[in-house]
Design an enzyme around this catalytic site. Structure first.
Site, PDB file in Angstrom:
ATOM      1  N   GLN A 175      55.823 -13.160  22.217  1.00 26.15           N
ATOM      2  CA  GLN A 175      57.004 -12.328  22.462  1.00 26.15           C
ATOM      3  C   GLN A 175      56.513 -10.891  22.523  1.00 26.15           C
ATOM      4  OE1 GLN A 175      60.104 -12.656  23.372  1.00 26.15           O
ATOM      5  NE2 GLN A 175      60.442 -10.449  23.246  1.00 26.15           N
ATOM      6  N   GLN A 177      57.958  -8.099  24.264  1.00 21.72           N
ATOM      7  CA  GLN A 177      58.897  -6.978  24.239  1.00 21.72           C
ATOM      8  C   GLN A 177      59.231  -6.614  22.787  1.00 21.72           C
ATOM      9  OE1 GLN A 177      62.771  -7.670  26.029  1.00 21.72           O
ATOM     10  NE2 GLN A 177      62.948  -5.566  26.679  1.00 21.72           N
ATOM     11  N   GLY A 304      67.783 -14.756  22.067  1.00 24.87           N
ATOM     12  CA  GLY A 304      68.446 -15.767  22.871  1.00 24.87           C
ATOM     13  C   GLY A 304      67.571 -16.186  24.039  1.00 24.87           C
ATOM     14  N   GLY A 305      67.028 -15.200  24.712  1.00 21.20           N
ATOM     15  CA  GLY A 305      66.139 -15.467  25.835  1.00 21.20           C
ATOM     16  C   GLY A 305      65.237 -14.281  26.069  1.00 21.20           C
ATOM     17  N   MET A 306      64.163 -14.518  26.778  1.00 28.78           N
ATOM     18  CA  MET A 306      63.254 -13.454  27.178  1.00 28.78           C
ATOM     19  C   MET A 306      62.941 -13.654  28.646  1.00 28.78           C
ATOM     20  SD  MET A 306      61.708 -10.716  26.438  1.00 28.78           S
ATOM     21  CE  MET A 306      60.866  -9.794  27.722  1.00 28.78           C
ATOM     22  N   GLU A 307      63.152 -12.606  29.434  1.00 31.54           N
ATOM     23  CA  GLU A 307      63.166 -12.685  30.881  1.00 31.54           C
ATOM     24  C   GLU A 307      61.787 -12.715  31.509  1.00 31.54           C
ATOM     25  OE1 GLU A 307      63.833  -8.258  29.720  1.00 31.54           O
ATOM     26  OE2 GLU A 307      64.409 -10.229  28.981  1.00 31.54           O
ATOM     27  N   ASN A 308      60.822 -13.332  30.880  1.00 31.35           N
ATOM     28  CA  ASN A 308      59.483 -13.369  31.443  1.00 31.35           C
ATOM     29  C   ASN A 308      59.543 -13.925  32.871  1.00 31.35           C
ATOM     30  OD1 ASN A 308      58.310 -12.546  28.906  1.00 31.35           O
ATOM     31  ND2 ASN A 308      58.744 -14.613  28.195  1.00 31.35           N
ATOM     32  N   HIS A 331      72.143 -14.184  32.219  1.00 30.09           N
ATOM     33  CA  HIS A 331      71.568 -12.900  31.804  1.00 30.09           C
ATOM     34  C   HIS A 331      70.078 -12.846  32.121  1.00 30.09           C
ATOM     35  CE1 HIS A 331      71.560  -9.216  29.279  1.00 30.09           C
ATOM     36  NE2 HIS A 331      70.309  -9.590  29.042  1.00 30.09           N
ATOM     37  N   GLU A 332      69.338 -13.882  31.700  1.00 30.11           N
ATOM     38  CA  GLU A 332      67.889 -13.851  31.917  1.00 30.11           C
ATOM     39  C   GLU A 332      67.555 -13.912  33.404  1.00 30.11           C
ATOM     40  OE1 GLU A 332      66.446 -12.898  29.383  1.00 30.11           O
ATOM     41  OE2 GLU A 332      68.049 -13.433  27.995  1.00 30.11           O
ATOM     42  N   HIS A 335      67.895 -10.534  35.082  1.00 31.12           N
ATOM     43  CA  HIS A 335      66.753  -9.642  34.860  1.00 31.12           C
ATOM     44  C   HIS A 335      65.740  -9.715  36.003  1.00 31.12           C
ATOM     45  CE1 HIS A 335      67.050  -7.489  31.125  1.00 31.12           C
ATOM     46  NE2 HIS A 335      67.391  -8.561  30.435  1.00 31.12           N
ATOM     47  N   GLU A 354      69.047  -3.375  30.468  1.00 29.12           N
ATOM     48  CA  GLU A 354      70.033  -4.264  29.851  1.00 29.12           C
ATOM     49  C   GLU A 354      71.467  -4.003  30.303  1.00 29.12           C
ATOM     50  OE1 GLU A 354      69.155  -6.807  28.580  1.00 29.12           O
ATOM     51  OE2 GLU A 354      67.134  -6.519  27.776  1.00 29.12           O
ATOM     52  N   ASP A 409      62.305  -1.944  18.361  1.00 27.94           N
ATOM     53  CA  ASP A 409      62.910  -3.142  17.776  1.00 27.94           C
ATOM     54  C   ASP A 409      63.917  -2.780  16.686  1.00 27.94           C
ATOM     55  OD1 ASP A 409      61.302  -4.661  19.404  1.00 27.94           O
ATOM     56  OD2 ASP A 409      59.833  -5.122  17.848  1.00 27.94           O
ATOM     57  N   TYR A 417      73.421  -2.718  26.209  1.00 27.92           N
ATOM     58  CA  TYR A 417      73.941  -3.882  26.921  1.00 27.92           C
ATOM     59  C   TYR A 417      75.397  -3.662  27.352  1.00 27.92           C
ATOM     60  CZ  TYR A 417      69.942  -6.473  24.941  1.00 27.92           C
ATOM     61  OH  TYR A 417      68.694  -6.894  24.595  1.00 27.92           O
ATOM     62  N   ARG A 591      66.980 -17.135  15.491  1.00 29.96           N
ATOM     63  CA  ARG A 591      67.537 -16.217  16.481  1.00 29.96           C
ATOM     64  C   ARG A 591      68.271 -15.083  15.774  1.00 29.96           C
ATOM     65  NH1 ARG A 591      72.076 -17.778  21.058  1.00 29.96           N
ATOM     66  NH2 ARG A 591      72.092 -15.728  22.114  1.00 29.96           N
ATOM     67  N   LYS A 593      70.251 -12.666  16.671  1.00 33.31           N
ATOM     68  CA  LYS A 593      71.669 -12.440  16.950  1.00 33.31           C
ATOM     69  C   LYS A 593      72.545 -13.274  16.013  1.00 33.31           C
ATOM     70  CE  LYS A 593      75.288 -13.535  20.246  1.00 33.31           C
ATOM     71  NZ  LYS A 593      75.653 -14.286  21.455  1.00 33.31           N
TER      72      LYS A 593
END
Length: 636
Positions: A175, A177, A304-308, A331-332, A335, A354, A409, A417, A591, A593
């Protein structure tokens, strides 16, 4: 990092357009405190800007390609790496390369001729790590570095078999970001620098490696996996994972990688991904990344997700069985246009990633699932924003804050967002949807594969939208949105007829006109349930909580979002029957969130703080290092 004090872009534009003399920002009607940008922020987005979160000298020399070799050692929880950096000199007299690192054991540095180069690690910074400074010869265009990662690398999580779905094999995922790529590769860890890469990852022979690159689901499990990423990406999108992974296609260009037990449920849950892609392309331009696949990670994944790019990393907590939480996929995917394609130049401008993505997410959900679902999700997002605005200091309520050298972070909130989305909704409302869609499509095309600051965006906005219809939106209104705390009075706030009906039923139940069993809740969507629970009154007796629980089994629900909202109410009302589920929930999900608000709520009372510390002492080892850092500050 020092900043040069110059005339901000919006004032300069006012001078050009109106001939007015600039006023001090402190004297504006909104009392905005806009941080003074560096001189380079007025220049082309292709040029380097000041990044308070990077040691690198990206304004003088830039990494343009990485060749990576990574040997994964699960027993030692470390990676032995070799990276060859191909460089572009931006300043003719540059004589050194400065990279970002964190907890890396640098073994050797060599030039493109294979001869050793001198190197030095700078002092340790608790947030940024250490600078790696390498003096360069005039002819040096490549640098090769051998290194080893630390077992506690902040960008890596090593999972024991028991922490996975299959319970038989270990798992590793990255991870990066916001500033964690530097913990597993020495590089220029700033989003203003983009590079292509090739990679070779060596793993145990029973496991599969995947990357944010071109993946081959048919690749033989022989312990060596090769990857190529031809599109240039910033460092925070460099990603890989290693585990017992299978693949299932969902369309010709979408599919799912997951542990075998999760593969079919995930593919069924996210089967609408292709429809989302087509809807987005029709309005905002072609998808430029080749394939779009999903990797389902273990539940300890902190987001929740990472937009790799090419391979979004996804939490299993959104596999609900009814596609009720797939806005995360929207959302992802979004991105791929806003963030991956057009990127914030540093983390003070996160809203450019975001805010645009949250706006696109809402549009995708409306196109695929209808306007009523979009309205409900907008209202829930707006309520989350209001909760954050109540707790944040004014400086962090701005779309463009100044984090200084604070770890980005630590400054996470819904402001970039949801406030960012509302700003774009405001523009859409003023100019009309069709015209605003055309603007966004042109924006993504103009800045594709580039990184920019808010000032550059404002300049483009004025040239391509505002100036074409003078007076419809003023630059002062734009600046209020960007630099004033809170929400402007001209915000277009979401409403939902479905939620108005939920409000009525909740009031009737709270007032004792009906029993909980008489609520039409069996027909409610997940969003209606969340709205009902999130807005329960503070003064609700425990017997009413028990009545609701008995009627609908809320303590036992397997929908993680509903469980989250119910458990927050259980903490607020000290509803003892739900506390055992609370313990299990906090121990099984990483997670942020979902678990950070629960820990924060618990810490507001003596009994809750005691419970939070007890649970956290046992659960902490299973959380991602980034989650540990966030939760340590709350619980410890």
């Amino acid at each position: 990092m020092n900043r040069n004090l110059i005339v901000p872009l919006w004032i300069f534009l006012l001078i050009v357009l109106t001939g007015c003399q600039p006023e001090s920002p402190e004297a504006s009607p909104n009392e905005m405190a806009k941080p003074a940008p560096s001189t380079s922020q007025q220049e082309s987005p292709a040029k380097a800007v000041a990044d308070p979160h990077s040691f690198s000298n990206a304004n003088q020399i830039a990494v343009r390609h990485l060749d990576l070799e990574l040997d994964v050692d699960f027993q030692a929880r470390a990676i032995d790496g070799v990276v060859r950096l191909s460089l572009e000199r931006l300043a003719p007299d540059v004589d050194r390369l400065v990279l970002d690192t964190r907890q890396l054991d640098i073994r050797e540095v060599a030039g493109d001729d294979g001869q050793p180069l001198a190197w030095e690690l700078g002092p340790k910074d608790p947030e940024l790590g250490q600078a790696l400074e390498i003096p360069l010869r005039p002819e040096t265009d490549e640098v090769t570095i051998r290194y080893r990662t630390a077992p506690g690398a902040t960008g890596l999580q090593w999972l024991e078999p028991v922490q996975t779905a299959g319970k038989a094999h270990p798992f590793l995922f990255t991870q990066a970001q916001a500033i964690h790529a530097r913990s597993f590769v020495p590089l220029q860890d700033t989003p203003q620098v983009r590079f292509t890469y090739d990679a070779l990852i060596r793993t145990p022979t029973e496991l599969r490696a995947v990357m944010s690159a071109a993946n081959d689901p048919e690749a033989e499990l022989d312990g060596a996996f090769e990857f190529s990423m031809p599109q240039a990406i910033p460092s925070y999108l460099l990603a890989f994972a290693v585990g017992n992974l299978d693949f299932q296609a969902m369309s010709d260009r979408t599919g799912v990688y997951a542990e075998p037990t999760l593969l079919r449920p995930a593919a069924e849950e996210f089967a609408d991904t292709e429809a989302m892609m087509q809807a987005t392309e029709a309005r905002y331009g072609p998808y430029l990344w080749g394939r779009y696949d999903l990797l389902i990670l273990p539940p300890s994944f902190p987001y929740g997700g990472m937009e790799n790019p090419r391979l979004s990393f996804i939490t299993p907590t959104v596999i609900a069985g009814d596609r009720s939480l797939v806005s995360l996929i929207a959302h992802e995917l979004a991105h791929s246009w806003s963030g991956n394609l057009v990127t914030n130049a540093n983390w003070n401008h996160l809203w450019l990633n975001e805010g645009f993505t949250t706006y696109l997410e809402a549009r995708i959900m409306e196109l695929v699932y209808g306007p009523e679902r979009r309205r409900m999700e907008d209202v829930l997002g707006y309520q989350a924003l209001l909760e954050d605005l109540e707790r944040l200091p004014p400086a962090d309520q701005r779309l463009v804050p100044d984090y200084g050298e604070r770890n980005p972070d630590d400054a996470f909130s819904w402001v970039p967002y949801e406030k960012g989305r509302l700003f774009l909704v405001f523009l859409e409302d003023r100019f009309g949807r069709e015209r605003f869609d055309d603007f966004l499509r042109g924006y993504f095309e103009h800045f594709k594969f580039r990184s920019l600051t808010t000032d550059t965006f404002v300049q483009y906005l004025n040239q391509h939208l505002l100036a074409s219809d003078p007076g419809r939106v003023t630059l002062e209104e734009v600046e209020t949105w960007l630099y004033a705390p809170g929400l402007p009075d001209n915000a277009v706030l979401p409403e939902s007829d479905a939620f108005a009906r939920v409000d009525d039923w909740r009031s009737r139940w709270v007032d004792g006109e009906i029993d909980a069993s008489q609520l039409p809740a069996e027909t409610w969507t997940v969003h209606e349930w969340l709205y009902f629970l999130n807005n329960l009154p503070d003064a609700l007796a425990n017997d009413r909580m028990a009545e609701l629980d008995a009627a609908y089994g809320l303590t036992r629900t397997r929908n993680n979002e509903i469980a989250h909202s119910w458990l927050r109410q259980a903490i607020a009302h000290r509803y003892e029957p739900a506390l055992e589920r609370l313990r299990d929930y906090l121990a099984s999900i990483g997670r942020l969130k979902l678990i950070r608000p629960l820990y924060s709520d618990l810490m507001q009372s003596d009994w809750g703080a005691e419970l939070a510390r007890t649970v956290y002492a046992d659960a902490r080892a299973g959380y991602h290092p980034q989650a540990q850092a966030t939760l340590d500050a709350i619980v410890q």
